[in-house]
Design a protein around this motif. Structure first.
Motif, PDB file in Angstrom:
ATOM      1  N   GLY A 257       0.792  -1.163  -0.007  1.00 22.52           N
ATOM      2  CA  GLY A 257       0.147  -0.034   0.096  1.00 22.52           C
ATOM      3  C   GLY A 257       0.934   1.249  -0.040  1.00 22.52           C
ATOM      4  O   GLY A 257       0.234   2.481  -0.105  1.00 22.52           O
ATOM      5  N   LEU A 258       2.299   1.188   0.061  1.00 20.21           N
ATOM      6  CA  LEU A 258       3.282   2.186   0.178  1.00 20.21           C
ATOM      7  C   LEU A 258       3.549   2.600  -1.022  1.00 20.21           C
ATOM      8  O   LEU A 258       3.651   3.788  -1.895  1.00 20.21           O
ATOM      9  N   ILE A 259       3.950   1.323  -1.884  1.00 16.61           N
ATOM     10  CA  ILE A 259       4.591   1.489  -3.194  1.00 16.61           C
ATOM     11  C   ILE A 259       3.719   1.944  -4.200  1.00 16.61           C
ATOM     12  O   ILE A 259       3.784   2.782  -5.100  1.00 16.61           O
ATOM     13  N   VAL A 260       2.745   1.185  -4.176  1.00 17.01           N
ATOM     14  CA  VAL A 260       1.535   1.369  -5.643  1.00 17.01           C
ATOM     15  C   VAL A 260       1.039   2.828  -5.595  1.00 17.01           C
ATOM     16  O   VAL A 260       1.098   3.467  -6.729  1.00 17.01           O
ATOM     17  N   PRO A 261       0.389   3.299  -4.525  1.00 13.53           N
ATOM     18  CA  PRO A 261      -0.274   4.624  -4.577  1.00 13.53           C
ATOM     19  C   PRO A 261       0.790   5.670  -4.977  1.00 13.53           C
ATOM     20  O   PRO A 261       0.421   6.716  -5.685  1.00 13.53           O
ATOM     21  N   ASN A 262       1.949   5.722  -4.491  1.00 12.03           N
ATOM     22  CA  ASN A 262       2.989   6.584  -4.720  1.00 12.03           C
ATOM     23  C   ASN A 262       3.384   6.332  -6.284  1.00 12.03           C
ATOM     24  O   ASN A 262       3.539   7.848  -6.894  1.00 12.03           O
ATOM     25  N   VAL A 263       3.545   5.372  -6.846  1.00 17.12           N
ATOM     26  CA  VAL A 263       3.973   5.191  -8.174  1.00 17.12           C
ATOM     27  C   VAL A 263       2.912   5.740  -8.919  1.00 17.12           C
ATOM     28  O   VAL A 263       3.064   6.551 -10.073  1.00 17.12           O
ATOM     29  N   VAL A 264       1.663   5.445  -8.744  1.00 20.30           N
ATOM     30  CA  VAL A 264       0.584   5.981  -9.596  1.00 20.30           C
ATOM     31  C   VAL A 264       0.224   7.629  -9.425  1.00 20.30           C
ATOM     32  O   VAL A 264       0.240   7.996 -10.583  1.00 20.30           O
ATOM     33  N   SER A 265       0.492   7.980  -8.341  1.00 18.93           N
ATOM     34  CA  SER A 265       0.236   9.466  -7.876  1.00 18.93           C
ATOM     35  C   SER A 265       1.642  10.297  -8.819  1.00 18.93           C
ATOM     36  O   SER A 265       1.285  11.432  -9.253  1.00 18.93           O
ATOM     37  N   MET A 266       2.682   9.782  -8.894  1.00 20.84           N
ATOM     38  CA  MET A 266       3.488  10.225  -9.757  1.00 20.84           C
ATOM     39  C   MET A 266       3.380  10.492 -11.170  1.00 20.84           C
ATOM     40  O   MET A 266       3.836  11.711 -11.639  1.00 20.84           O
ATOM     41  N   PHE A 267       2.477   9.658 -11.801  1.00 21.92           N
ATOM     42  CA  PHE A 267       2.201   9.811 -13.049  1.00 21.92           C
ATOM     43  C   PHE A 267       0.699  10.456 -13.399  1.00 21.92           C
ATOM     44  O   PHE A 267       0.565  10.936 -14.310  1.00 21.92           O
ATOM     45  N   ARG A 268      -0.116  10.183 -12.309  1.00 21.46           N
ATOM     46  CA  ARG A 268      -1.555  10.815 -12.636  1.00 21.46           C
ATOM     47  C   ARG A 268      -2.234  11.738 -11.669  1.00 21.46           C
ATOM     48  O   ARG A 268      -3.215  12.289 -11.882  1.00 21.46           O
ATOM     49  N   GLY A 269      -1.160  12.215 -10.646  1.00 18.83           N
ATOM     50  CA  GLY A 269      -1.756  13.169  -9.590  1.00 18.83           C
ATOM     51  C   GLY A 269      -2.460  12.436  -8.444  1.00 18.83           C
ATOM     52  O   GLY A 269      -2.264  11.341  -8.287  1.00 18.83           O
ATOM     53  N   PHE A 301      10.438 -25.703  -3.939  1.00 19.45           N
ATOM     54  CA  PHE A 301      10.153 -24.913  -2.661  1.00 19.45           C
ATOM     55  C   PHE A 301       9.542 -23.476  -3.152  1.00 19.45           C
ATOM     56  O   PHE A 301       9.977 -23.081  -4.363  1.00 19.45           O
ATOM     57  N   GLU A 302       8.961 -22.940  -2.107  1.00 19.28           N
ATOM     58  CA  GLU A 302       8.575 -21.575  -2.319  1.00 19.28           C
ATOM     59  C   GLU A 302       8.978 -20.300  -1.349  1.00 19.28           C
ATOM     60  O   GLU A 302       9.272 -20.728  -0.168  1.00 19.28           O
ATOM     61  N   VAL A 303       9.215 -19.131  -2.012  1.00 17.91           N
ATOM     62  CA  VAL A 303       9.709 -18.211  -1.230  1.00 17.91           C
ATOM     63  C   VAL A 303       8.449 -17.276  -0.737  1.00 17.91           C
ATOM     64  O   VAL A 303       7.637 -17.044  -1.539  1.00 17.91           O
ATOM     65  N   PRO A 304       8.161 -16.883   0.603  1.00 17.28           N
ATOM     66  CA  PRO A 304       6.914 -16.117   0.808  1.00 17.28           C
ATOM     67  C   PRO A 304       6.917 -14.945   0.201  1.00 17.28           C
ATOM     68  O   PRO A 304       7.844 -14.357  -0.248  1.00 17.28           O
ATOM     69  N   VAL A 305       5.787 -14.409  -0.230  1.00 19.92           N
ATOM     70  CA  VAL A 305       5.433 -13.290  -0.943  1.00 19.92           C
ATOM     71  C   VAL A 305       6.159 -12.045  -0.031  1.00 19.92           C
ATOM     72  O   VAL A 305       6.494 -11.108  -0.729  1.00 19.92           O
ATOM     73  N   SER A 306       5.882 -12.125   1.095  1.00 20.36           N
ATOM     74  CA  SER A 306       6.099 -10.935   2.095  1.00 20.36           C
ATOM     75  C   SER A 306       7.367 -10.760   2.137  1.00 20.36           C
ATOM     76  O   SER A 306       7.766  -9.679   2.235  1.00 20.36           O
ATOM     77  N   LEU A 307       8.389 -11.858   1.868  1.00 20.43           N
ATOM     78  CA  LEU A 307       9.779 -11.580   1.878  1.00 20.43           C
ATOM     79  C   LEU A 307      10.249 -10.819   0.817  1.00 20.43           C
ATOM     80  O   LEU A 307      10.866  -9.689   0.928  1.00 20.43           O
ATOM     81  N   ILE A 308       9.730 -10.884  -0.448  1.00 22.97           N
ATOM     82  CA  ILE A 308       9.941 -10.065  -1.941  1.00 22.97           C
ATOM     83  C   ILE A 308       9.467  -8.774  -1.465  1.00 22.97           C
ATOM     84  O   ILE A 308      10.130  -8.236  -1.880  1.00 22.97           O
ATOM     85  N   LEU A 309       8.117  -8.810  -1.166  1.00 20.18           N
ATOM     86  CA  LEU A 309       7.640  -7.413  -1.047  1.00 20.18           C
ATOM     87  C   LEU A 309       8.205  -6.464  -0.029  1.00 20.18           C
ATOM     88  O   LEU A 309       8.456  -5.480  -0.333  1.00 20.18           O
ATOM     89  N   GLY A 310       8.865  -7.379   0.919  1.00 19.26           N
ATOM     90  CA  GLY A 310       9.674  -6.461   2.021  1.00 19.26           C
ATOM     91  C   GLY A 310      10.819  -5.846   1.543  1.00 19.26           C
ATOM     92  O   GLY A 310      11.017  -4.732   1.622  1.00 19.26           O
ATOM     93  N   VAL A 311      11.504  -6.722   0.528  1.00 20.80           N
ATOM     94  CA  VAL A 311      12.804  -6.229   0.129  1.00 20.80           C
ATOM     95  C   VAL A 311      12.591  -5.285  -0.939  1.00 20.80           C
ATOM     96  O   VAL A 311      13.226  -3.870  -0.855  1.00 20.80           O
ATOM     97  N   VAL A 312      11.655  -5.328  -1.756  1.00 20.67           N
ATOM     98  CA  VAL A 312      11.456  -4.272  -2.812  1.00 20.67           C
ATOM     99  C   VAL A 312      10.692  -2.960  -1.884  1.00 20.67           C
ATOM    100  O   VAL A 312      10.977  -1.774  -2.525  1.00 20.67           O
ATOM    101  N   GLY A 313       9.988  -3.184  -1.018  1.00 24.27           N
ATOM    102  CA  GLY A 313       8.949  -2.227  -0.532  1.00 24.27           C
ATOM    103  C   GLY A 313       9.998  -1.588   0.168  1.00 24.27           C
ATOM    104  O   GLY A 313      10.061  -0.090   0.334  1.00 24.27           O
ATOM    105  N   ALA A 314      11.084  -1.866   0.954  1.00 22.97           N
ATOM    106  CA  ALA A 314      11.917  -1.360   1.890  1.00 22.97           C
ATOM    107  C   ALA A 314      13.023  -0.211   0.963  1.00 22.97           C
ATOM    108  O   ALA A 314      13.011   0.926   1.248  1.00 22.97           O
ATOM    109  N   ALA A 315      13.294  -0.810  -0.215  1.00 24.08           N
ATOM    110  CA  ALA A 315      14.234  -0.146  -1.125  1.00 24.08           C
ATOM    111  C   ALA A 315      13.248   1.220  -1.578  1.00 24.08           C
ATOM    112  O   ALA A 315      13.730   2.366  -1.581  1.00 24.08           O
ATOM    113  N   VAL A 316      11.902   0.927  -1.955  1.00 28.35           N
ATOM    114  CA  VAL A 316      11.295   2.071  -2.625  1.00 28.35           C
ATOM    115  C   VAL A 316      10.717   3.090  -1.345  1.00 28.35           C
ATOM    116  O   VAL A 316      10.838   4.427  -1.734  1.00 28.35           O
ATOM    117  N   PHE A 317      10.498   2.696  -0.160  1.00 23.01           N
ATOM    118  CA  PHE A 317      10.371   3.600   0.766  1.00 23.01           C
ATOM    119  C   PHE A 317      11.727   4.287   1.211  1.00 23.01           C
ATOM    120  O   PHE A 317      11.383   5.576   1.395  1.00 23.01           O
TER     121      PHE A 317
END
Length: 328
Positions: A257-269, A301-317
């Motif tokens: 919820g942090l990454i997506v709205p900020n990316v969209v607002s950069m392009f669309r207000g 095996f699978e890596v939890p989605v939260s792990l990948i989102l956490g890495v990407v989200g922290a960088a964007v934050f």
């Protein structure tokens, strides 16, 4: 409340449904198809492949769509109501409150149905979000960066309480599984409550104009005849429902919820009604990409989605913090 620099809404002018949005829908459709075809089990060659496809692949893909849209939309509404770019359910403690509510229900009613657990999570998420809003009203904030810090601190306290209760009741392992943020356990008969978030999205779209006015502040809302406190309660309730349902069915999806709205607002207000379809699409696409990476990077095996989102989200934050700092 605290304010931060926003993008002029004039940039979001135009039709709601245009060729760019249609391309986005097609891209998400392609990711959904890829999700249906990705997995260790051979659903096309095995005798029971069709049954397994209906039990696992279809529910998982639908859950990805609903959970991604729900958490991205919750971040958009929360950022609008607080007038702050850095808040979303996982940076305001809402997710931790939902987890505490879920844990409390499981302790008090060990055999509780998924509906009962969802009710407890939603109720706790609503209470926690209201506590966060009350703190913002009573604390003088000189920087927009203080808001997520308060939310993260509040979430840490709630998480500590949850961990203590889990240790005392021998449910620490269950708590870890709930917050793993994985779609591995999503099966037919266990994900259907996620359809509630589709109704939440419809309500958000219906009251988008009122939420937008409320985001301008209590004084402006009152001047145009809008009941500010009622709209805040409505927005908080919608956030709590979406967060509680996703927490019960899927788990924690950090920073989405942090990454997506900020990316969209950069392009669309900052037009809520115009941005909502884009926010939902980008949220769905982000979760699907992260899930596909998690399912294939160390297959079988699978890596939890939260792990990948956490890495990407922290960088964007961090990038957002640096961008805000450059703006002064």
């Amino acid at each position: 409340m605290t304010t931060t620099t926003t993008t002029p809404p004039s940039r979001s002018k135009g039709r709601l449904l245009d060729w760019k949005l249609l391309i986005g829908i097609a891209a998400v459709g392609a990711l959904a198809t890829l999700s249906l075809l990705t997995g260790v089990y051979d659903v096309f060659g095995a005798d029971d492949g069709g049954e397994m496809f209906a039990i696992t692949r279809i529910p998982r893909t639908i859950a990805l769509i609903l959970a991604g849209a729900a958490m991205a939309m919750s971040g958009l509404v929360m950022q609008l109501l607080t007038q702050n770019r850095f808040v979303e359910p996982t940076t305001t403690g809402t997710t931790e409150w939902a987890g505490l509510g879920l844990l409390t229900v499981m302790i008090l009613v060990p055999g509780a149905s998924i509906g009962t657990r969802m009710f407890g999570a939603v109720l706790a998420a609503f209470a926690g979000t209201m506590v966060f809003f009350l703190l913002l009203r009573r604390v003088t904030l000189r920087s927009s960066l203080i808001v997520p810090i308060i939310g993260i601190m509040l979430g840490a306290v709630v998480s500590a309480v949850s961990t203590f209760l889990a240790l005392q009741t021998d449910m620490l392992q269950n708590l870890g599984v709930w917050f793993a943020g994985s779609f591995t356990s999503v099966l037919r008969g266990q994900y259907e409550l996620l359809w509630i978030v589709a109704l939440v999205a419809a309500v958000v779209f219906a009251v988008a104009d009122r939420l937008t006015v409320a985001g301008l502040g209590e004084e402006v809302s009152t001047n145009v005849g809008l009941d500010y406190n009622r709209i805040i309660l409505l927005g908080t309730g919608l956030i709590a429902v979406a967060t509680g349902v996703v927490t019960v069915v899927v788990g924690n999806l950090p920073f989405l919820g942090l990454i997506v709205p900020n990316v969209v607002s950069m392009f669309r207000g900052d037009d809520l009604r115009g941005n909502l379809p884009w926010v939902c699409l980008l949220g769905i696409g982000t979760v699907m990409v992260c899930d596909l990476i998690g399912r294939t990077v160390i297959m079988p095996f699978e890596v939890p989605v939260s792990l990948i989102l956490g890495v990407v989200g922290a960088a964007v934050f961090i990038l957002l913090l640096l961008r805000q700092r450059r703006r002064g």
